[in-house]
Enzyme design. Sequence first.
Site, mmCIF file in Angstrom:
data_model
loop_
_atom_site.group_PDB
_atom_site.id
_atom_site.type_symbol
_atom_site.label_atom_id
_atom_site.label_comp_id
_atom_site.label_asym_id
_atom_site.label_seq_id
_atom_site.Cartn_x
_atom_site.Cartn_y
_atom_site.Cartn_z
ATOM 1 N N GLN A 10 -19.508 -8.261 42.313
ATOM 2 C CA GLN A 10 -20.891 -8.593 41.854
ATOM 3 C C GLN A 10 -21.837 -8.586 42.391
ATOM 4 O OE1 GLN A 10 -21.567 -12.992 40.334
ATOM 5 N NE2 GLN A 10 -21.318 -11.837 38.591
ATOM 6 N N HIS A 59 -22.644 -10.195 46.090
ATOM 7 C CA HIS A 59 -22.523 -11.556 45.954
ATOM 8 C C HIS A 59 -20.973 -11.847 45.876
ATOM 9 C CE1 HIS A 59 -23.670 -15.522 45.078
ATOM 10 N NE2 HIS A 59 -23.275 -15.624 43.801
ATOM 11 N N ARG A 116 -18.160 -11.979 36.820
ATOM 12 C CA ARG A 116 -18.212 -13.224 36.829
ATOM 13 C C ARG A 116 -19.591 -13.910 36.149
ATOM 14 N NH1 ARG A 116 -19.930 -17.238 39.902
ATOM 15 N NH2 ARG A 116 -20.551 -15.979 41.868
ATOM 16 N N HIS A 148 -25.589 -10.033 42.717
ATOM 17 C CA HIS A 148 -26.499 -10.954 42.220
ATOM 18 C C HIS A 148 -27.789 -10.379 41.929
ATOM 19 C CE1 HIS A 148 -28.417 -14.554 41.490
ATOM 20 N NE2 HIS A 148 -27.501 -15.418 41.295
ATOM 21 N N LEU A 151 -29.544 -15.748 48.824
ATOM 22 C CA LEU A 151 -29.289 -15.775 47.176
ATOM 23 C C LEU A 151 -30.524 -16.974 46.731
ATOM 24 C CD1 LEU A 151 -27.551 -16.096 44.723
ATOM 25 C CD2 LEU A 151 -26.640 -18.093 45.679
ATOM 26 N N GLU A 169 -29.635 -18.223 40.057
ATOM 27 C CA GLU A 169 -29.896 -17.840 38.534
ATOM 28 C C GLU A 169 -30.446 -19.220 38.035
ATOM 29 O OE1 GLU A 169 -26.530 -15.549 37.308
ATOM 30 O OE2 GLU A 169 -26.734 -16.771 35.501
ATOM 31 N N PHE A 228 -27.622 -21.236 31.969
ATOM 32 C CA PHE A 228 -27.329 -20.377 33.086
ATOM 33 C C PHE A 228 -26.807 -19.069 32.428
ATOM 34 C CE2 PHE A 228 -25.943 -19.863 37.699
ATOM 35 C CZ PHE A 228 -26.628 -21.032 38.228
ATOM 36 N N ARG A 254 -25.070 -11.260 34.968
ATOM 37 C CA ARG A 254 -25.359 -10.578 36.141
ATOM 38 C C ARG A 254 -25.415 -9.271 36.321
ATOM 39 N NH1 ARG A 254 -23.138 -15.343 40.319
ATOM 40 N NH2 ARG A 254 -24.694 -17.043 39.467
#
Lengths: 255, 584
Positions: B240, B353, B394, B242, B252, B255, B116, B286
């Site tokens: 954030q 996000h 994050r 994304h 979404l 990832e 990730f 991100r």
Amino acid sequence: MATPTLSKTDQMEAAAAASPFITVTFRIRRFNPEISEESTWQDFQVEIDPKERVLDGLHKIKWDLDGTLTFRRSCAHGICGSDAMRINGKNRLACKTLIKDINPEKPITVEAIKGLTVMKDLIVDMEPFFQAYRDVMPFLVTKGNEPTRERLQSAEDRERFDDTTKCILCAACTSSCPVFWNDGQYFGPAAIVNAHRFIFDSRDEAGEQRLEILNDKDGVWRCRTTFNCTDACPRGIEVTKAIQEVKRALITRRF
Amino acid sequence: MKIHKYDTVIVGAGGAGMRAAIESTKRSRTAVLTKLYPTRSHTGAAQGGMAAALANVEEDNWEWHTFDTVKGGDYLVDQDAAEILAKEAIDAVLDLEKMGLPFNRTPDGTIDQRRFGGHSRNHGEAPVRRSCYAADRTGHMILQTLYQNCVKEGVEFFNEFYVLDQLLVEEDGVTKSAGVVAYELATGEIHVFQAKSVIYASGGTGKFFKVTSNAHTLTGDGQAACYRRGLPLEDMEFFQFHPTGIWRMGILLTEGARGEGGILRNKDGERFMEKYAPVMKDLASRDVVSRSIYTEIREGRGCGPAGDHVYLDLTHLPPEQLDAKLPDITEFARTYLGIEPYTDPIPIQPTAHYAMGGIPTNVEGEVLRDNTTVVPGLYAAGEVACVSVHGANRLGTNSLLDINVFGKRSGIAAAAYAHAHDFVELPENPAQQVIDLVEQLRNSTGRERVADLRLELQETMDACVMVFRTEQTIKTAVDKIAELRERYRNVSVQDKGKRFNTDLLEAIELGNLLDLAEVMAVSALARKESRGGHYREDYPNRDDVNFMRHTMAYREVDADGRDSVRLDYKPVVVTRYQPMERKY
Ligand code: SF4
Ligand code: FES
């Protein structure tokens, strides 16, 4: 993708860029006991891109035409289970149904799901549905001491109940079931799906108990295999198959 | 008006709220107030996984995870909290497995792990397999598993109850929590919940953006309730974006798709992330990937007729792998875009996000009323809170972790507090503020409409405080928000009834969004540097001398009743890691 031949994506992008709005009629069954004990059908005309969702159409009505139109929704992409409704006579999620896929030439009918008490417009009382779910012991039961690390499970054993872990408790299946319409005491497909998810989990040790619960007069044997539930499920779960597997497990006591 | 009495009241039934409830119900009389049915929470939308250094598939340890979290957060992370997060991650995952969560498995039968963004071996050497997952519906499985265990524990839920006010009372010179006030959707009735402990776990506030992965219901209700009562909000400028939302819709696409080998490409088919992040490439953090995508778009290498997006390419991955590991997101592409991810690339763009900021807490989940003083009896966990484990950005898979680690901690701490303390007496007319708000909106004959103001707000936020910001764009946003807040006074609703009045609640939610948007913009304007998710084109560098500190925003009300945002700052907790340049 060395040489970009992006046919489908290209077409989709060109179509999206063009955004041809069309006029769609939504025919919605309205009910508000604060005003009347009778439900009525009401038509709304909406300008909308046919690639949008039915939920977008309902929002346009609520936000631009009639703020009193009432429905549940949250995620808007088919994962929270809030907005199961009867659209053109079939149970679907409003957020997973595109206008273009349900013949927007004709009025699109939208009404609350059947078999649960309508509270207002498209909102039903979900409590009996969740009660049936809670009644099948929808949680892992294990005996003996807890291991220090994770319980082991082979990929095959994990795969055995994969399908029924996808359930989002939207009630599209249960409220499409003629047996449930006639008798709300029947557990209904969603509760059986969630029992299946544990009965066939190799880590669980309460399969027998759950099977006994479903052996009840309001249990699996009421299912008449009409497949409405499988057709209705927005998660593509093979609901009828899961029910059949539970029936078989009841006969063979093997699972 | 009804009055209820509980030891512990939890606001919200997503991952953090239910994880807290499982602990607090065993230890204290607990009520969970939730505006949605429990399984409807947006925790269910999380896809890719939950990070924990289990080392099931390759060498890993919690210290590397801590480092990645601190670096991912661009050194605005409180390092003591990040260490707890990474250490307790392992038990958090094992707890969930024991509760029944069907993780994907390795051939040995242990929990499988995958790569990730931003998670690395040995301080950035190479990507590491740290994300524990259940296909691409890990959030769904966490939410279901936690709800199942709430059923098992007999957790008491008040479904479709909207908490609209936080009751704070001064006792012996100390500001304490006395309970909350809630609005019942079904009846329009107002309920006061007197409680020894209150835990906010009501989620994020993404709905002030237009292109967002957030649910319609993520309107910052908990943040707003606390902020209006004078409690600070921390680091609200950090949001954030994304990298991979479905073009225009914002839905979404995990990832995990890139973790499984998916590649981002521009209109020339180029794998552009190689230029921006030579080591981690498509799996850089991100904020880095989102900025890279917009750089490609701005420089004319975007895809489609308007050149306003790029592609997520999965076509080189075997269909069986997509079916097994990414069934939901491939289905989203088919349903919403009508394209087949086996053979065609998916148009994506960054999507709003996650709020890194929120109600400030310490590591036990206790809410802070300034830089150091806790509010006895008040807790927060999950996206609504700012511990701060996410800092300025994050890492993917750290939010599902956050809700489990800090949900559990706050549940235990709140129940222990309830045991040791008495009820705080309710203020006089505890529901008055909520009654006034509801009546004012119900009776208003003003001409402004909720939908218009909300859309103007969302378009302003997308245009002015998204991936790229400047003094000028942020000022535009501040002015526009001020105008919208003024117009909001004339908002009226069509539904005047008591029964399931969602029209009224959307108006209240808009009020929350407007207040929080103001906090965000004002905080962003003052932060004259670039860090993590906050990127200022006029100040493109990180400025540790002046800005390695948390923003604390307070609501100030002047003599005429006009409110404004006052900013203060709080030091970052640094333990092991001194700030370094951030490269991926
Ligand atoms: S089985 Fe399918 S239709 Fe039935 S509740 Fe679950 S997701 Fe909905
Ligand atoms: S709104 Fe969540 S499933 Fe439709």
